[in-house]
Write an enzyme that holds these catalytic residues in place. Structure first.
Site, PDB file in Angstrom:
ATOM      1  N   HIS A   1       2.236   5.573  -0.609  1.00 50.14           N
ATOM      2  CA  HIS A   1       1.872   5.025  -1.923  1.00 50.14           C
ATOM      3  C   HIS A   1       1.269   6.117  -2.810  1.00 50.14           C
ATOM      4  O   HIS A   1       1.551   6.197  -4.012  1.00 50.14           O
ATOM      5  CB  HIS A   1       0.824   3.917  -1.768  1.00 50.14           C
ATOM      6  CG  HIS A   1       1.283   2.713  -1.015  1.00 50.14           C
ATOM      7  ND1 HIS A   1       0.795   2.380   0.230  1.00 50.14           N
ATOM      8  CD2 HIS A   1       2.181   1.755  -1.314  1.00 50.14           C
ATOM      9  CE1 HIS A   1       1.363   1.272   0.650  1.00 50.14           C
ATOM     10  NE2 HIS A   1       2.217   0.864  -0.266  1.00 50.14           N
TER      11      HIS A   1
ATOM     12  N   GLY B   1       9.237   3.304  -3.208  1.00 46.87           N
ATOM     13  CA  GLY B   1       9.561   4.167  -2.074  1.00 46.87           C
ATOM     14  C   GLY B   1      10.968   3.892  -1.556  1.00 46.87           C
ATOM     15  O   GLY B   1      11.418   2.748  -1.500  1.00 46.87           O
TER      16      GLY B   1
ATOM     17  N   GLN C   1      15.412  -2.846  -1.100  1.00 43.26           N
ATOM     18  CA  GLN C   1      14.546  -3.396  -2.144  1.00 43.26           C
ATOM     19  C   GLN C   1      14.777  -2.659  -3.462  1.00 43.26           C
ATOM     20  O   GLN C   1      14.865  -3.273  -4.530  1.00 43.26           O
ATOM     21  CB  GLN C   1      13.092  -3.259  -1.704  1.00 43.26           C
ATOM     22  CG  GLN C   1      12.078  -3.460  -2.820  1.00 43.26           C
ATOM     23  CD  GLN C   1      10.659  -3.517  -2.326  1.00 43.26           C
ATOM     24  OE1 GLN C   1      10.252  -4.516  -1.761  1.00 43.26           O
ATOM     25  NE2 GLN C   1       9.879  -2.467  -2.536  1.00 43.26           N
TER      26      GLN C   1
HETATM   27  O1  PAF Z   1       7.239  -2.741  -1.576  1.00 39.88           O
HETATM   28  C1  PAF Z   1       6.286  -3.505  -1.825  1.00 39.88           C
HETATM   29  O2  PAF Z   1       5.117  -3.174  -1.586  1.00 39.88           O
HETATM   30  C2  PAF Z   1       6.544  -4.865  -2.429  1.00 39.88           C
HETATM   31  O3  PAF Z   1       7.720  -5.414  -1.953  1.00 39.88           O
HETATM   32  C3  PAF Z   1       6.514  -4.865  -3.977  1.00 39.88           C
HETATM   33  C4  PAF Z   1       7.617  -3.990  -4.549  1.00 39.88           C
HETATM   34  C5  PAF Z   1       5.161  -4.372  -4.473  1.00 39.88           C
HETATM   35  C6  PAF Z   1       6.733  -6.287  -4.496  1.00 39.88           C
HETATM   36  O4  PAF Z   1       5.762  -7.154  -4.022  1.00 39.88           O
END
Ligand code: PAF
Length: 285
Positions: free
Chosen positions: A36, A146, A152
């Site tokens: 992060h 990421g 995603q």
């Molecule tokens: O990857 C994540 O942490 C989550 O899926 C996100 C993109 C913040 C959506 O809740």
């Protein structure tokens, strides 16, 4: 760094930031790790202000998943984000995100159909819905995600393209390469669930993936390489393989010939109660 939990104060706080230049959004569910913080650093290099969000989104967890157990450590996360120079933390309560009577769901078909979409029904609807809301709430110039969650990222790009949420420039949604531990394990908030024995065993995931990629690049049929990968993981302490597949990096369709076609290896596997995912490039064509 300001921490804001309600929508009206968020909008007022964003106004002066927007006057300084581009705003980059780093959406997270908290329990922050180096992956992060790398997103935040990349964001800082590209924007006048970084807005991070922390929201453990109930709509992307299935009924039997780890919503209640998901690590929550807001004070620690705030300190980390402050040190990284984040301007604003958007940390809405569930009622601010999904007030009483909330009734809208966003569903992206195609790229969300296989892999984690098949293994976790409804998961990507929850992700697309909350990210769409975050984009509307913060209205960032740039958002960073990421590449560990490659599918995603594909879902979010499709959602933003289809709903006209981004301006027509390529950098609007940026994928940032996976950050790994020294033994190769992809960083994830869920690694915290692993016992020390499981943590040591989990390193077999990136190792087995690299071995499979090496075999495929030497001409081994995909099916054989994936079978060997699964055997290595099961022998190495994993309990169940949700999937091990080779797919096109953009369309996420299955690929038969990864040497002559762009391809990526995707794996999800369970060790104890913990589900780990990873993906790696096979051929960068
Ligand atoms: O990857 C994540 O942490 C989550 O899926 C996100 C993109 C913040 C959506 O809740």
């Amino acid at each position: 760094m300001q921490t804001i939990t309600r929508l009206d104060p968020l909008r007022s706080a964003l106004e002066p930031l927007r006057r300084d230049g581009p705003i980059a959004l780093v959406p997270t569910m908290g329990a922050l790790h180096e992956g992060h913080l790398t997103l935040v650093r990349e964001a800082k290099a590209r924007a006048a202000h970084v807005v991070a969000s922390i929201f453990v989104n109930p709509r992307q967890f299935g009924a039997n998943e780890d919503l209640d157990a998901y690590p929550r450590q807001l004070a620690r996360d705030q300190a980390l984000l402050e040190t990284e120079g984040v301007s604003l933390l958007w940390a809405p309560e569930a009622a601010a995100m999904y007030p009483l009577g909330y009734a809208t769901n966003i569903s992206v078909s195609g790229v969300s159909d296989g892999l984690c979409g098949a293994a976790r029904p409804g998961h990507f609807d929850g992700v697309a819905t909350v990210v769409c809301k975050l984009f509307n709430q913060v209205q960032p110039d740039l958002a960073l995600f990421g590449e560990k969650d490659w599918q995603q990222l594909a879902v979010i790009r499709a959602m933003a393209r289809d709903l006209d949420l981004t301006r027509p420039h390529v950098d609007a949604i940026l994928g940032v390469p996976t950050v790994r531990e020294a033994d190769g394990l992809a960083m994830s908030s869920r690694n915290a669930y692993l016992s020390s024995e499981q943590r040591a065993q989990a390193a077999s995931l990136p190792q087995a993936m690299k071995a499979a990629i090496w075999a495929m690049n030497r001409g081994e049929p995909v099916g054989d390489a994936l079978r060997e990968l699964e055997e290595i993981l099961l022998a190495g302490g994993f309990d169940k393989i949700d999937y091990a597949e080779v797919r096109d990096p953009a369309l996420l369709t299955l690929v038969e010939d990864p040497v002559h076609q762009a391809a990526r290896l995707f794996v999800a596997a369970r060790i104890g109660g913990t589900r780990l995912i990873d993906n790696m490039a096979i051929s960068p064509l």
